[in-house]
Design an enzyme around this catalytic site. Structure first.
Site, PDB file in Angstrom:
ATOM      1  N   ASP A 176       0.820  -1.213   0.000  1.00  0.00           N
ATOM      2  CA  ASP A 176       0.000   0.000   0.000  1.00  0.00           C
ATOM      3  C   ASP A 176       0.856   1.266   0.000  1.00  0.00           C
ATOM      4  O   ASP A 176       2.009   1.258   0.420  1.00  0.00           O
ATOM      5  CB  ASP A 176      -0.890   0.052   1.252  1.00  0.00           C
ATOM      6  CG  ASP A 176      -2.065  -0.888   1.199  1.00  0.00           C
ATOM      7  OD1 ASP A 176      -2.163  -1.669   0.234  1.00  0.00           O
ATOM      8  OD2 ASP A 176      -2.889  -0.864   2.139  1.00  0.00           O
ATOM      9  N   HIS A 206       3.825  -2.258   3.208  1.00  0.00           N
ATOM     10  CA  HIS A 206       3.819  -0.899   2.653  1.00  0.00           C
ATOM     11  C   HIS A 206       5.138  -0.636   1.930  1.00  0.00           C
ATOM     12  O   HIS A 206       6.210  -0.926   2.468  1.00  0.00           O
ATOM     13  CB  HIS A 206       3.617   0.130   3.763  1.00  0.00           C
ATOM     14  CG  HIS A 206       2.293   0.016   4.451  1.00  0.00           C
ATOM     15  ND1 HIS A 206       2.040  -0.935   5.412  1.00  0.00           N
ATOM     16  CD2 HIS A 206       1.143   0.734   4.310  1.00  0.00           C
ATOM     17  CE1 HIS A 206       0.788  -0.804   5.836  1.00  0.00           C
ATOM     18  NE2 HIS A 206       0.228   0.190   5.186  1.00  0.00           N
TER      19      HIS A 206
END
Length: 259
Positions: free
Chosen positions: A57, A203
């Site tokens: 993400d 991430h």
């Protein structure tokens, strides 16, 4: 930044009429792993039991994302990157390179915001704008949506469906957004919840989390992949994770009519 709903979320919700608040934030209960895995396996990213979906993400980030692409090349792994529209249009070359190397892009929203006040028009506009940006930059229409912070509301759910996206959260994460995260802690946190058919959340950028924390996720990546392979699990993007669940099959209570 941690996708844990904060106090301001509940404070804002308390200012809304009870019925409106319930309809708006009801789907946010899917943030709870137990609720998600038990009642909405499609939303948790449950796929083939011998496969793990690897997802990232908050990119694209010109500083960190290329490092992840190189690491994934070295591991022979492809993944799904959930991108933010505002970063995509600033760094289109990173997104193009991500796709060129065989990865797929999903939509993480236009900005990394929390949906304090209900607004279907806002949600629909931002998601549609992000979809259009991905398609314009890469020539490929995205399939997946993951809301910022993992907070799913009725407006976001409906907006994603309207845009033709399938909403997927995760079943295991590395808590790699914190200042204290290390490769070892990320690996251990993923392993604690990871099972065959699961979806991993990491991430590839620190723009919305502790500065430099992406190093922990990057450092943990080889061990995460190796651990999966030792367990006889293949690792890849969501598009290889199994029969793609339709919005109807993974519907969550929204308090609003579908559409």
């Amino acid at each position: 930044m941690s996708p844990v709903p904060g106090r301001s979320w509940w404070t804002a919700a308390a200012l809304l009429p009870a019925g409106v608040a319930a309809a708006h934030i009801g789907p946010a209960a899917t943030w709870l792993p137990g609720v998600r895995l038990l009642l909405f396996p499609g939303l948790a990213g449950t796929g083939h039991r011998r496969h793990i979906a690897l997802t990232f993400d908050d990119g694209p980030d010109p500083v960190s994302t290329p490092r992840f692409l190189d690491a994934l090349d070295g591991l022979g792994v492809r993944a799904t990157f959930f991108v933010l529209g505002e970063h995509l249009v600033r760094h289109p070359a990173v997104a193009v390179e991500t796709v060129r190397r065989g990865h797929e892009l999903g939509v993480h929203g236009w900005t990394h915001n929390r949906p304090w006040i209900p607004s279907f028009a806002r949600d629909a506009g931002e998601i549609a704008r992000a979809v259009a940006a991905v398609q314009d930059v890469t020539g490929r229409r995205p399939l997946w949506y993951r809301p910022p912070y993992g907070i799913l509301t009725s407006g976001r759910w409906r907006a994603a469906r309207r845009a033709g996206l399938r909403t997927v959260l995760w079943s295991a994460w590395g808590e790699d957004w914190t200042a204290t995260a290390t490769p070892a802690s990320v690996r251990a946190r993923v392993a604690a919840d990871l099972r065959g058919g699961g979806t991993v959340l990491l991430h590839d950028s620190d723009r919305h989390s502790a500065r430099g924390c992406w190093h922990a996720a990057l450092g943990a990546l080889p061990a995460v992949v190796e651990g999966c392979r030792e367990a006889g699990l293949a690792v890849g993007p969501l598009c290889e994770h199994g029969p793609a669940p339709t919005p109807e099959r993974t519907a969550v209570p929204t308090g609003e009519p579908a559409g």
